[in-house]
Enzyme design. Structure first.
Site, PDB file in Angstrom:
ATOM      1  CG  ASP A   1     -26.832 -53.114  10.424  1.00  0.00           C
ATOM      2  OD1 ASP A   1     -26.774 -52.052  11.079  1.00  0.00           O
ATOM      3  OD2 ASP A   1     -27.559 -53.263   9.426  1.00  0.00           O
TER       4      ASP A   1
ATOM      5  CE  LYS B   1     -30.894 -53.924  10.947  1.00  0.00           C
ATOM      6  NZ  LYS B   1     -31.570 -52.961  10.087  1.00  0.00           N
TER       7      LYS B   1
HETATM    8  O1  C5P Z   1     -21.529 -51.550   6.816  1.00  0.00           O
HETATM    9  P1  C5P Z   1     -22.364 -52.121   5.718  1.00  0.00           P
HETATM   10  O2  C5P Z   1     -21.524 -52.869   4.717  1.00  0.00           O
HETATM   11  O3  C5P Z   1     -23.512 -52.932   6.194  1.00  0.00           O
HETATM   12  O4  C5P Z   1     -22.986 -50.870   4.950  1.00  0.00           O
HETATM   13  C1  C5P Z   1     -23.444 -50.954   3.620  1.00  0.00           C
HETATM   14  C2  C5P Z   1     -23.515 -49.561   3.022  1.00  0.00           C
HETATM   15  O5  C5P Z   1     -24.571 -48.807   3.632  1.00  0.00           O
HETATM   16  C3  C5P Z   1     -22.281 -48.709   3.238  1.00  0.00           C
HETATM   17  O6  C5P Z   1     -21.304 -48.959   2.244  1.00  0.00           O
HETATM   18  C4  C5P Z   1     -22.839 -47.285   3.139  1.00  0.00           C
HETATM   19  O7  C5P Z   1     -23.008 -46.906   1.793  1.00  0.00           O
HETATM   20  C5  C5P Z   1     -24.220 -47.434   3.747  1.00  0.00           C
HETATM   21  N1  C5P Z   1     -24.240 -47.043   5.179  1.00  0.00           N
HETATM   22  C6  C5P Z   1     -24.171 -45.690   5.492  1.00  0.00           C
HETATM   23  N2  C5P Z   1     -24.156 -45.309   6.807  1.00  0.00           N
HETATM   24  C7  C5P Z   1     -24.251 -46.235   7.793  1.00  0.00           C
HETATM   25  C8  C5P Z   1     -24.349 -47.611   7.488  1.00  0.00           C
HETATM   26  C9  C5P Z   1     -24.340 -47.980   6.155  1.00  0.00           C
HETATM   27  O8  C5P Z   1     -24.106 -44.836   4.611  1.00  0.00           O
HETATM   28  N3  C5P Z   1     -24.225 -45.820   9.063  1.00  0.00           N
END
Ligand code: C5P
Length: 320
Positions: A161, A12
């Site tokens: 995501d 994406k």
């Molecule tokens: O959900 P995912 O593991 O992909 O997210 C990785 C990191 O990115 C999270 O631990 C967070 O620190 C940051 N993040 C965030 N806000 C979001 C998505 C991700 O702060 N909406």
């Protein structure tokens, strides 16, 4: 006998990425517009000898096949790989929802087509494809499958995501970026993605943006997606080019200053260039497929050693 269950899911780009306040749970509230692109991760569950006992992981191992030339050879063939975690999560949810049955062991194979730690949600695509492949495997061996709502709930637990990688298309994401509404769009958009082969940790990029905002009051959250919505319905890449926006770009440029030159070159060769998600991949928007090929060749010549992908969006979400 069927001995293999395969699914694919798209990478994406965020056409708009507005980052709001940090929340108590460590995430940030987002207002984002995703576009899935036709660069697909493939996940196969290959049945092996042996049966998993109840409570035991069905996954015997994982192997990544690198289709990108010279991709970062990080060690990702471990139980913490999102594809492995997705299979375990689907099996656990299925065992809880239905009468448990004996399940054969599987080996996971991932054909990696999206950059690792690149801001294109390649790991999330692996998770989404693994959920869909695991559901087909579960249905085959038990006669029962998880429904779409259960898959979306598992996807949210795996990462912010992952639900979009399941859904695909164009979508508005709010909350952590995982409350999704489909967006209308017309036509297709051509992109060249350029990765300088230096990873960025997503959590670090969000944290750095918080720090930068303390010192720079101009880095306000951009939460209005009207321009991108209009550009999508126009189907005109020239209109989309002026609507693209990414609040996280400031953090990515601070972490990887070499991106400035790459963005300038992309802007000079094409309609627009923007950091994809948390970076470091730069998404370069082109007029059409022929233009994308020209832009790719020009950027490849100028940045030897960088990885390039030419593709288009929107693309379908995870499918068998
Ligand atoms: O959900 P995912 O593991 O992909 O997210 C990785 C990191 O990115 C999270 O631990 C967070 O620190 C940051 N993040 C965030 N806000 C979001 C998505 C991700 O702060 N909406």
């Amino acid at each position: 006998m069927v001995n293999q269950f395969a699914a694919s899911a798209p990478g994406k780009v965020n056409l708009h990425l507005g980052v709001g306040e940090a929340r108590a749970d460590g995430y940030h509230d987002l207002v984002t517009v995703f576009q899935a692109v036709d660069q697909r991760e493939v996940v196969r569950l290959v049945v092996e000898d042996g049966v998993a006992s109840e409570g035991e992981s069905v996954v015997a191992g994982i192997t990544t096949h690198w289709t990108l030339e010279g991709a970062l050879s990080e060690q990702i063939d471990t139980p913490s790989n999102l594809a492995w975690r997705a299979v375990d999560a689907a099996v656990a949810a299925h065992r809880a929802a239905f009468f448990p049955v004996a399940l054969p062991k599987v080996r996971i194979e991932v054909d990696k087509a999206v950059f690792v730690a690149g801001g294109m949600a390649g790991g999330s695509a692996d998770a989404a494809a693994a959920l869909v492949a695991a559901n087909a495997y579960l249905e085959h061996f038990s006669g029962t499958a998880l429904d779409q709502n259960q898959l979306v709930a598992l996807a949210k637990d795996l990462g912010a995501d992952v639900p979009f990688a399941l859904m695909g298309g164009n979508a508005l994401g709010t909350g952590r970026g995982d409350d999704l509404v489909e967006m209308l769009g017309r036509g297709e958009f051509w992109w060249v993605f350029v990765n300088p082969r230096v990873p960025i940790n997503t959590g670090e990029a969000f944290g750095l943006l918080d720090d930068l905002r303390h010192h720079n009051p101009s880095l306000v959250p951009h939460l209005d997606t009207t321009a991108v919505a209009q550009a999508l319905t126009s189907g005109d890449p020239e209109v989309l080019a002026v609507a693209l926006h990414n609040d996280l770009q400031a953090a990515a440029l601070e972490m990887r200053p070499q991106l400035k030159e790459l963005i300038r070159a992309g802007e000079a060769e094409a309609l627009a260039a923007i950091v994809s998600g948390s970076g470091p991949t730069v998404a370069v928007l082109c007029r059409d497929s022929g233009h994308a090929q020209e832009v790719r060749d020009a950027l490849a010549g100028r940045f030897p050693g960088y990885e390039l992908i030419t593709t288009h969006g929107p693309a379908a979400g995870a499918l068998l």
